[in-house]
Design an enzyme around this catalytic site. Structure first.
Site, mmCIF file in Angstrom:
data_model
loop_
_atom_site.group_PDB
_atom_site.id
_atom_site.type_symbol
_atom_site.label_atom_id
_atom_site.label_comp_id
_atom_site.label_asym_id
_atom_site.label_seq_id
_atom_site.Cartn_x
_atom_site.Cartn_y
_atom_site.Cartn_z
ATOM 1 N N SER A 158 22.464 62.625 47.625
ATOM 2 C CA SER A 158 23.429 63.687 47.040
ATOM 3 C C SER A 158 23.612 63.425 45.751
ATOM 4 O O SER A 158 23.382 62.496 45.029
ATOM 5 C CB SER A 158 24.764 63.041 48.171
ATOM 6 N N TYR A 184 30.481 55.709 50.306
ATOM 7 C CA TYR A 184 29.718 56.840 50.521
ATOM 8 C C TYR A 184 28.610 56.924 49.536
ATOM 9 O O TYR A 184 27.408 57.170 49.649
ATOM 10 C CB TYR A 184 30.244 57.980 50.967
#
Ligand code: NAD
Ligand code: MG
Length: 292
Positions: A184, A197
Site C-alpha cells: 500500500s 496496518y
C-alpha cells in the site's frame, strides 16, 4: 480510438457509509468497478494455475476476473461470510471456460492458511501463481485504543498469512512461477490512524524484496503491487474513519479514488512472462502520490 483522461475516467463520488467488517462488494454504494463489463483478456496467462486471496471483492476480485479472462484456472480464497460476493466472481468469469475453485477460509489460523494452499494445488492440479491480496485495515485515532487483539489479527492477516502461504506453496511452485504480494502507499506515507496496518505494509514490502533475491535463482519471481486509495469494502468497514469517506482519494494528484479495475493489469503484468526481468519490484498504483 479516443483518448481517455485519467482524471475523469471514473466518477469520484464516494459516500459516507458503514458496514461491519469484512463487508460486501454487493452493498457498496456507489458500486465499485472490478472490470466485470470491461476486462478483455488476450491469452497472457493461458494454462496458468493461480491462487488469489481476498478474491471475492475489491482488488482481489478484479485480479481473479482478469486472470480467468487471460486463460488461468483460479482458486479463490475469501472469508466464509463473503460467499455471496465470491459467487458473483464465479458468475463474472463463467464464460471464460476456466476452472474456478472456491476455497473459503480464515487465514489468521496457520493450519487453515496452509491448507488453502494445499487444497488449491490439489484442485487445480498444481500451482504457479500465488497472489496474496487479503488484508485487514481498521482505523484507530489513538495508539492507546489499539487492542492487542486488533494488532494481532492485522499482523496475522497481512503478514503471517503471507509467510505461511508462501512457505507452504514453495515446494509446489515450478520455475516460471510468480508470487505477487499486496502492499500500500501506506508503507511510505502512513496515516496517523493506521499505525498497525501501515506497518504491516512496510513489512510486506521488505519481506518481498528479501525473498525475491532468494527465489530469483530458482526462477520464481516475487513482486508487489502497492495501491493508493481504491473504492472497496475495506474502506467502508472501518478502514477509514467514516467522516473521511466522502473525500476519499481527493488528495491524490489525479484528484479521485481508484477503482479495483485499475489495479488488475499490474497483477497480470507481474504474473506473465512479460515481466520476466522484473524481480523484487513494487508497482505503485496510487493516482500519483510520490513514493521512494
Ligand atoms: P476488500 O475488502 O475487497 O478485500 C480484502 C479481503 O481480505 C476481503 O475480501 C477478505 O476476503 C480478505 N480477508 C480479510 N481478512 C481475512 C481473513 N482473516 N482470512 C481470509 N481473508 C481475509 O478490500 P481491498 O481494498 O480490495 O483490499 C485488498 C488488498 O488491497 C488488501 O491487502 C489491502 O490492504 C490492499 N490495499 C487496499 C487499498 C484500498 O484503498 N482499497 C489501498 C492499498 C492497499
Ligand atoms: Mg470481501
Amino acid at each position: 480510438m479516443s483518448l481517455i483522461n485519467p482524471v475523469t475516467q471514473y466518477p469520484s463520488d464516494p459516500k459516507k457509509q458503514k458496514q461491519p467488517a469484512p463487508g460486501l462488494a454487493e452493498d457498496l454504494a456507489p458500486a465499485a468497478d472490478h472490470g466485470e463489463g470491461s476486462y478483455v483478456g488476450s491469452a497472457k496467462l493461458v494454462g496458468r494455475r493461480a491462487l488469489v486471496t481476498g478474491a471475492d471483492s475489491g482488488i482481489g476480485r478484479a485480479v481473479a476476473i482478469a486472470f480467468a479472462r487471460e486463460g488461468a484456472d483460479v482458486a479463490l480464497n475469501y472469508l466464509p461470510v463473503e460467499q455471496s460476493d465470491a459467487d458473483d466472481v464465479v458468475a463474472a468469469v463463467s464464460e471464460s471456460g476456466r476452472k474456478i475453485v472456491q476455497l473459503p477460509a480464515d487465514l489468521t489460523d496457520e493450519a487453515t492458511a496452509r491448507k488453502v494452499v494445499t487444497d488449491a494445488v490439489e484442485q487445480l492440479g498444481g500451482l504457479d501463481l500465488l497472489v496474496l491480496v487479503a488484508g485487514k485495515q481498521q482505523a484507530v485515532e489513538d495508539l492507546a485504543d489499539i487492542t492487542s487483539e486488533q494488532f494481532d489479527q492485522t499482523y496475522k492477516t497481512n503478514v503471517y498469512a503471507m509467510f505461511w502461504m508462501i512457505q507452504e506453496a514453495l515446494p509446489h511452485l515450478p520455475a516460471g512461477s510468480a508470487i505477487i504480494n499486496t502492499s500500500s502507499v501506506q508503507a511510505y506515507s502512513p496515516s496517523p490512524h493506521l499505525v498497525d496496518y501501515a506497518s504491516t505494509k512496510g513489512a510486506i514490502n521488505t519481506f518481498s524484496k528479501a525473498l525475491a533475491q532468494q527465489l530469483a535463482p530458482k526462477g520464481i519471481r516475487v513482486n508487489v503491487v502497492a495501491p493508493g486509495p481504491v473504492w472497496t469494502p475495506l474502506q467502508v468497514t472501518g478502514g477509514q474513519p467514516t467522516e473521511a469517506l466522502d473525500s476519499f482519494g481527493e488528495d491524490t494528484p489525479l484528484g479521485r479514488m481508484g477503482q479495483p479495475a485499475e489495479m488488475a493489469a499490474a497483477y497480470v503484468y507481474l504474473a506473465s512472462p512479460e515481466s520476466s526481468y522484473v524481480v523484487g519490484e513494487t508497482l505503485n498504483l496510487n493516482g500519483g502520490m510520490p513514493t521512494p
